[in-house]
Scaffold this motif. Structure first.
Motif, PDB file in Angstrom:
ATOM      1  N   ASP A 164      -5.285   2.088  -9.951  1.00 38.26           N
ATOM      2  CA  ASP A 164      -6.390   2.915  -9.461  1.00 38.26           C
ATOM      3  C   ASP A 164      -7.398   2.108  -8.655  1.00 38.26           C
ATOM      4  OD1 ASP A 164      -7.198   1.700 -11.859  1.00 38.26           O
ATOM      5  OD2 ASP A 164      -8.505   3.353 -12.421  1.00 38.26           O
ATOM      6  N   MET A 165      -7.623   0.858  -9.034  1.00 36.83           N
ATOM      7  CA  MET A 165      -8.547   0.028  -8.269  1.00 36.83           C
ATOM      8  C   MET A 165      -7.996  -0.259  -6.870  1.00 36.83           C
ATOM      9  SD  MET A 165     -10.166  -2.553 -11.136  1.00 36.83           S
ATOM     10  CE  MET A 165      -8.677  -3.502 -11.245  1.00 36.83           C
ATOM     11  N   GLN A 166      -6.711  -0.544  -6.790  1.00 31.48           N
ATOM     12  CA  GLN A 166      -6.113  -0.847  -5.483  1.00 31.48           C
ATOM     13  C   GLN A 166      -6.059   0.394  -4.592  1.00 31.48           C
ATOM     14  OE1 GLN A 166      -5.588  -3.822  -4.267  1.00 31.48           O
ATOM     15  NE2 GLN A 166      -6.240  -4.699  -6.201  1.00 31.48           N
ATOM     16  N   GLU A 205       0.826  -1.198   0.000  1.00 24.37           N
ATOM     17  CA  GLU A 205       0.000   0.000   0.000  1.00 24.37           C
ATOM     18  C   GLU A 205       0.867   1.257   0.000  1.00 24.37           C
ATOM     19  OE1 GLU A 205      -4.021  -1.371   2.357  1.00 24.37           O
ATOM     20  OE2 GLU A 205      -2.240  -0.940   3.553  1.00 24.37           O
ATOM     21  N   ALA A 206       1.896   1.244   0.832  1.00 24.31           N
ATOM     22  CA  ALA A 206       2.821   2.383   0.882  1.00 24.31           C
ATOM     23  C   ALA A 206       3.491   2.577  -0.475  1.00 24.31           C
ATOM     24  CB  ALA A 206       3.870   2.175   1.978  1.00 24.31           C
ATOM     25  N   SER A 207       3.871   1.482  -1.128  1.00 22.63           N
ATOM     26  CA  SER A 207       4.491   1.577  -2.459  1.00 22.63           C
ATOM     27  C   SER A 207       3.547   2.215  -3.466  1.00 22.63           C
ATOM     28  CB  SER A 207       4.907   0.195  -2.963  1.00 22.63           C
ATOM     29  OG  SER A 207       5.923  -0.334  -2.161  1.00 22.63           O
ATOM     30  N   PRO A 227      -3.146  18.359  -3.065  1.00 23.46           N
ATOM     31  CA  PRO A 227      -2.311  19.045  -2.065  1.00 23.46           C
ATOM     32  C   PRO A 227      -2.568  18.563  -0.634  1.00 23.46           C
ATOM     33  CG  PRO A 227      -3.125  20.616  -3.669  1.00 23.46           C
ATOM     34  CD  PRO A 227      -3.820  19.313  -3.959  1.00 23.46           C
ATOM     35  N   ALA A 228      -3.821  18.331  -0.276  1.00 22.91           N
ATOM     36  CA  ALA A 228      -4.139  17.855   1.081  1.00 22.91           C
ATOM     37  C   ALA A 228      -3.528  16.478   1.335  1.00 22.91           C
ATOM     38  CB  ALA A 228      -5.650  17.815   1.299  1.00 22.91           C
ATOM     39  N   ALA A 229      -3.516  15.633   0.297  1.00 20.66           N
ATOM     40  CA  ALA A 229      -2.937  14.298   0.437  1.00 20.66           C
ATOM     41  C   ALA A 229      -1.415  14.369   0.560  1.00 20.66           C
ATOM     42  CB  ALA A 229      -3.329  13.421  -0.745  1.00 20.66           C
ATOM     43  N   ILE A 230      -0.801  15.237  -0.240  1.00 23.74           N
ATOM     44  CA  ILE A 230       0.653  15.403  -0.141  1.00 23.74           C
ATOM     45  C   ILE A 230       1.024  15.799   1.286  1.00 23.74           C
ATOM     46  CG2 ILE A 230       2.634  16.804  -0.880  1.00 23.74           C
ATOM     47  CD1 ILE A 230       1.183  17.048  -3.635  1.00 23.74           C
ATOM     48  N   GLN A 231       0.317  16.781   1.802  1.00 24.42           N
ATOM     49  CA  GLN A 231       0.585  17.251   3.160  1.00 24.42           C
ATOM     50  C   GLN A 231       0.325  16.145   4.185  1.00 24.42           C
ATOM     51  OE1 GLN A 231      -1.659  20.750   4.183  1.00 24.42           O
ATOM     52  NE2 GLN A 231      -0.028  21.477   5.512  1.00 24.42           N
ATOM     53  N   ALA A 232      -0.773  15.442   4.031  1.00 22.04           N
ATOM     54  CA  ALA A 232      -1.126  14.373   4.978  1.00 22.04           C
ATOM     55  C   ALA A 232      -0.066  13.272   4.973  1.00 22.04           C
ATOM     56  CB  ALA A 232      -2.495  13.782   4.623  1.00 22.04           C
ATOM     57  N   PHE A 233       0.334  12.829   3.794  1.00 22.57           N
ATOM     58  CA  PHE A 233       1.312  11.738   3.739  1.00 22.57           C
ATOM     59  C   PHE A 233       2.697  12.184   4.221  1.00 22.57           C
ATOM     60  CE2 PHE A 233      -1.831   9.930   0.644  1.00 22.57           C
ATOM     61  CZ  PHE A 233      -2.239   8.895   1.495  1.00 22.57           C
ATOM     62  N   GLU A 234       3.032  13.456   4.031  1.00 23.50           N
ATOM     63  CA  GLU A 234       4.269  13.968   4.614  1.00 23.50           C
ATOM     64  C   GLU A 234       4.198  13.909   6.130  1.00 23.50           C
ATOM     65  OE1 GLU A 234       5.100  17.852   3.005  1.00 23.50           O
ATOM     66  OE2 GLU A 234       5.801  17.018   1.114  1.00 23.50           O
ATOM     67  N   LEU A 235       3.059  14.291   6.697  1.00 21.87           N
ATOM     68  CA  LEU A 235       2.862  14.226   8.154  1.00 21.87           C
ATOM     69  C   LEU A 235       2.957  12.778   8.653  1.00 21.87           C
ATOM     70  CD1 LEU A 235      -0.033  16.814   8.567  1.00 21.87           C
ATOM     71  CD2 LEU A 235       2.334  17.062   9.401  1.00 21.87           C
ATOM     72  N   LEU A 236       2.574  11.839   7.805  1.00 22.43           N
ATOM     73  CA  LEU A 236       2.624  10.432   8.157  1.00 22.43           C
ATOM     74  C   LEU A 236       3.991   9.796   7.839  1.00 22.43           C
ATOM     75  CD1 LEU A 236      -0.926   9.484   6.865  1.00 22.43           C
ATOM     76  CD2 LEU A 236      -0.172   9.430   9.267  1.00 22.43           C
ATOM     77  N   GLY A 237       4.909  10.593   7.311  1.00 23.49           N
ATOM     78  CA  GLY A 237       6.256  10.105   7.037  1.00 23.49           C
ATOM     79  C   GLY A 237       6.472   9.512   5.665  1.00 23.49           C
ATOM     80  N   LEU A 238       5.493   9.645   4.758  1.00 27.33           N
ATOM     81  CA  LEU A 238       5.663   9.158   3.387  1.00 27.33           C
ATOM     82  C   LEU A 238       6.102  10.302   2.501  1.00 27.33           C
ATOM     83  CD1 LEU A 238       2.575   6.859   2.737  1.00 27.33           C
ATOM     84  CD2 LEU A 238       4.953   6.175   2.897  1.00 27.33           C
ATOM     85  N   ARG A 239       7.229  10.151   1.858  1.00 29.80           N
ATOM     86  CA  ARG A 239       7.760  11.193   0.970  1.00 29.80           C
ATOM     87  C   ARG A 239       8.324  10.571  -0.279  1.00 29.80           C
ATOM     88  NH1 ARG A 239       9.140  13.163   6.170  1.00 29.80           N
ATOM     89  NH2 ARG A 239       8.100  15.127   6.500  1.00 29.80           N
ATOM     90  N   LEU A 274       5.186   0.955 -12.202  1.00 32.07           N
ATOM     91  CA  LEU A 274       6.188   1.319 -11.194  1.00 32.07           C
ATOM     92  C   LEU A 274       6.076   0.468  -9.928  1.00 32.07           C
ATOM     93  CD1 LEU A 274       6.069   5.175 -11.661  1.00 32.07           C
ATOM     94  CD2 LEU A 274       8.056   3.702 -12.091  1.00 32.07           C
ATOM     95  N   VAL A 275       4.882  -0.080  -9.682  1.00 33.95           N
ATOM     96  CA  VAL A 275       4.683  -0.950  -8.529  1.00 33.95           C
ATOM     97  C   VAL A 275       4.780  -2.418  -8.942  1.00 33.95           C
ATOM     98  CG1 VAL A 275       3.191  -1.374  -6.529  1.00 33.95           C
ATOM     99  CG2 VAL A 275       3.041   0.788  -7.670  1.00 33.95           C
ATOM    100  N   GLY A 276       4.811  -2.679 -10.256  1.00 30.13           N
ATOM    101  CA  GLY A 276       4.883  -4.044 -10.753  1.00 30.13           C
ATOM    102  C   GLY A 276       3.527  -4.687 -10.935  1.00 30.13           C
TER     103      GLY A 276
END
Length: 114
Positions: free
Chosen positions: A56-58, A26-28, A102-114, A47-49
């Protein structure tokens, strides 16, 4: 009551993804979106294989499982659709590409995903 501001949507995404930790796959899937904005579903899937239409479904399932859907987000936050993927990504119909909101970018940065 559905969130109204970008900050509200960011907070909702953080809360949703904090409830259940991301599995590695999921993180990938989310990281490819964050790192490759403006890519097609087929490109992101590759890119995820995955197969071309799998990405998009996943992502939709990942969002829905965490409660990001029409019950928690208003129509504007979902780009006027009922698709959970639209809570974190925007779809460009002219070139059929996906980009993180933009909200998702910010949220995932807060969650440590970059």
């Amino acid at each position: 009551m559905p969130p109204k501001t970008e900050a509200d949507i960011t907070a909702l995404i953080v809360a949703a993804f904090s409830k259940e930790l991301l599995r590695d796959w999921e993180a990938s899937a989310i990281l490819v979106l964050l790192r490759h904005p403006g890519s097609t579903c087929a490109q992101l899937g590759a890119l995820v294989g995955w197969k071309p239409r799998a990405w998009d479904m996943q992502i939709g399932k990942i969002c829905n499982r965490r409660g990001l859907n029409t019950a928690t987000l208003d129509s504007a936050a979902l780009d006027g659709t009922d698709k959970p993927i639209r809570s974190i990504a925007s779809f460009n119909t002219s070139d059929r590409t996906w980009s993180p909101k933009p909200a998702a970018i910010q949220a995932f940065e807060l969650l440590g995903l970059r």
